[in-house]
Design an enzyme around this catalytic site. Structure first.
Site, PDB file in Angstrom:
ATOM      1  N   HIS A 132       0.866  -1.184   0.000  1.00 21.90           N
ATOM      2  CA  HIS A 132       0.000   0.000   0.000  1.00 21.90           C
ATOM      3  C   HIS A 132       0.902   1.233   0.000  1.00 21.90           C
ATOM      4  CE1 HIS A 132      -2.851   2.882   1.870  1.00 21.90           C
ATOM      5  NE2 HIS A 132      -3.814   2.072   1.467  1.00 21.90           N
ATOM      6  N   ASP A 209       3.257  -4.484   7.988  1.00 24.95           N
ATOM      7  CA  ASP A 209       2.018  -3.720   7.907  1.00 24.95           C
ATOM      8  C   ASP A 209       0.866  -4.721   7.990  1.00 24.95           C
ATOM      9  OD1 ASP A 209      -0.271  -2.464   7.097  1.00 24.95           O
ATOM     10  OD2 ASP A 209       0.497  -1.827   5.144  1.00 24.95           O
ATOM     11  N   GLN A 212      -4.355  -5.376   6.900  1.00 27.52           N
ATOM     12  CA  GLN A 212      -5.358  -6.282   6.317  1.00 27.52           C
ATOM     13  C   GLN A 212      -5.385  -7.654   6.971  1.00 27.52           C
ATOM     14  OE1 GLN A 212      -7.673  -5.526   4.232  1.00 27.52           O
ATOM     15  NE2 GLN A 212      -6.963  -3.468   3.717  1.00 27.52           N
ATOM     16  N   LYS A 235     -10.209  -1.401  10.428  1.00 26.91           N
ATOM     17  CA  LYS A 235     -10.253  -2.591   9.558  1.00 26.91           C
ATOM     18  C   LYS A 235     -10.484  -3.849  10.376  1.00 26.91           C
ATOM     19  CE  LYS A 235      -7.312  -0.417   6.139  1.00 26.91           C
ATOM     20  NZ  LYS A 235      -8.007  -0.091   4.894  1.00 26.91           N
ATOM     21  N   CYS A 373      -4.733   2.298  -3.733  1.00 29.66           N
ATOM     22  CA  CYS A 373      -3.501   2.849  -3.120  1.00 29.66           C
ATOM     23  C   CYS A 373      -2.323   1.910  -3.319  1.00 29.66           C
ATOM     24  CB  CYS A 373      -3.689   3.160  -1.636  1.00 29.66           C
ATOM     25  SG  CYS A 373      -4.953   4.386  -1.322  1.00 29.66           S
TER      26      CYS A 373
HETATM   27  N1  PMP Z   1      -1.754  -0.904   4.649  1.00 30.64           N
HETATM   28  C1  PMP Z   1      -2.674  -1.609   4.009  1.00 30.64           C
HETATM   29  C2  PMP Z   1      -2.295  -2.957   3.473  1.00 30.64           C
HETATM   30  C3  PMP Z   1      -3.962  -1.103   3.856  1.00 30.64           C
HETATM   31  O1  PMP Z   1      -4.884  -1.809   3.211  1.00 30.64           O
HETATM   32  C4  PMP Z   1      -4.271   0.165   4.380  1.00 30.64           C
HETATM   33  C5  PMP Z   1      -5.648   0.802   4.198  1.00 30.64           C
HETATM   34  N2  PMP Z   1      -6.239   0.574   2.983  1.00 30.64           N
HETATM   35  C6  PMP Z   1      -3.275   0.859   5.046  1.00 30.64           C
HETATM   36  C7  PMP Z   1      -2.039   0.297   5.177  1.00 30.64           C
HETATM   37  C8  PMP Z   1      -3.525   2.204   5.636  1.00 30.64           C
HETATM   38  O2  PMP Z   1      -4.418   2.117   6.691  1.00 30.64           O
HETATM   39  P1  PMP Z   1      -5.030   3.463   7.331  1.00 30.64           P
HETATM   40  O3  PMP Z   1      -5.582   4.260   6.199  1.00 30.64           O
HETATM   41  O4  PMP Z   1      -6.077   2.943   8.261  1.00 30.64           O
HETATM   42  O5  PMP Z   1      -3.903   4.138   8.041  1.00 30.64           O
END
Ligand code: PMP
Length: 415
Positions: A132, A209, A212, A235, A373
């Protein structure tokens, strides 16, 4: 008490779980809502909504300021929530759980604190093509400030991290490997324990990270043996605006503060300031108290479910999706990871992803369209974007059928 007691069920029943989520009981555009955008954010069970409401109705005060009963109650609930997260991650201590706004802020904290104070010209940060933007851009910013270099880890055609390629990239120049536990775009479950072993063998740290992962599998930071683990409450059936950075104690202790302000100091004078102990050194300002309490309530809610059975249910939905997708002409699944959560990314020749998303929405079906993203990953597949259906434990076989009825209708309209 951080939340109402968890309700234990003998096995997992998605239809019963669905009833725990008030938002799912509505019609959208004249149809019962089918919510398949769980990788963007999950819905909240009644227990989470109630825990937040209870806090604001009865206990609201600032934390760690002592002096009165409400402040004591708020502090106990807030610190109990931290202990709940520590147990959830199998953290050796609650003080290794740092409250942040979400995974994005957690990664930025590590980049700005650890990265800025440690990285030098010629050092390397490895990040995979699956990442991401929030696990790419903070490293680019810190690389630009320190002279370090961000180097991508290749992936296979199916969308798995190419471990042989990673192995050949790992040498003494690599100071950090940053990978997601689960890919938001393809659903890939990465072998983060194995990646950590490989990275540690050359002396590199590992940032996982987990944005997910947490809604789909138990997470054990000690078994993974990673150095940092990030996730977002929203999430994981919890509120927005709260998340966690977990870190190895020796690293967190040695790292300089990220944000300055109240709470993170021990003493302040114009000749210099000293820092509070962990975790408070990294928690400047009034935290998201209700958010932390809501997140703990979400973890307690999950603890009352058979999470392995829920994961098997989500995989069955993915299998059903793959089977039904095989019958749709011109539909192409993007990626085919060796191990995956219930995320299905696809394109249909002749229908733009955003058009398909709009047509599905008109039928009450919420999916995500676009680059998710993950622009480097989309470039890898030479696509501007995909349509993504992402499942959570409250989705049902009927939801998948509704998705494909919607896809067939869109194909007739465009055909
Ligand atoms: N890493 C991953 C794999 C994600 O899917 C996301 C959110 N789509 C994020 C980081 C960022 O999370 P947040 O917007 O809640 O900070």
């Amino acid at each position: 008490m951080t939340s109402p007691a968890a309700v234990t069920r003998p096995d997992f029943d998605p239809a019963a779980a669905r009833l725990d989520f008030p938002i799912l009981q509505q019609q959208v555009n004249g149809q019962p809502l089918v919510y398949l955008d769980n990788a963007a954010t999950t819905q909240k069970p009644e227990a989470v909504i109630e825990a937040i409401s209870h806090y604001y109705r009865h206990d609201n005060a600032n934390v760690h300021r002592g002096a009165h009963t409400l402040s004591d109650r708020a502090t106990v609930a807030f610190e109990n929530a931290r202990a709940t997260v520590a147990r959830f991650l199998n953290s050796p201590a609650p003080s290794q759980v740092i409250w942040v706004r979400g995974a994005t802020e957690a990664i930025n904290l590590v980049a700005h604190s650890w990265g800025r104070s440690t990285l030098r010209a010629g050092d390397r940060i490895l990040v995979s093509y699956l990442e991401h933007h929030s696990n790419i851009v903070p490293w680019q910013l810190i690389a630009a400030a320190t002279g370090a270099e961000v180097v991508p880890i290749p992936i296979t055609a199916g969308g798995d991290i190419d471990l042989a390629a990673l192995s050949s990239l790992l040498d003494e120049r690599v100071k950090l490997v940053a990978v997601n536990h689960v890919s938001n775009a393809l659903g890939t479950i990465n072998p983060v324990a194995e990646i950590t072993r490989m990275a540690h063998a050359v002396g590199a740290l590992v940032m996982v990270d987990g944005a997910q992962a947490t809604a789909h599998m138990p997470v054990d930071v000690q078994a993974i043996d990673c150095d940092f683990y990030a996730f977002s409450g929203h999430k994981l059936f919890g509120p927005t605006g709260i998340g966690v950075l977990w870190g190895r104690e020796s690293l967190l202790d040695a790292m300089p503060p990220f944000l300055g302000g109240g709470e993170m100091i021990e003493t302040v004078s114009f000749s210099g300031s000293t820092w509070n102990s962990l975790p408070f050194k990294f928690e400047a300002g009034t935290p998201n108290i209700a958010g932390a309490i809501g997140l703990a309530a979400a973890i307690d809610y999950l603890a009352g479910l058979d999470i392995d059975a829920a994961a098997r249910h989500e995989l069955a939905l993915l299998e059903q999706t793959i089977a039904m997708a095989g019958e749709v002409e011109d539909l192409r699944r993007i990626g085919n990871p060796a191990r995956s959560v219930g995320i299905f990314s696809f394109v249909i020749d002749g229908i733009h992803p955003s058009d398909l998303g709009m047509l599905l929405d008109q039928q009450g079906i919420a999916v995500r369209t676009g680059h998710h993203c993950t622009q480097p990953l989309m470039a890898h597949y030479q696509l501007p974007g995909t349509v993504r259906a992402s499942y959570a434990l409250y989705n049902t076989a009927e939801d998948v059928e509704r998705l494909f009825a919607g896809i067939h209708k869109a194909k007739r309209l465009f055909g």
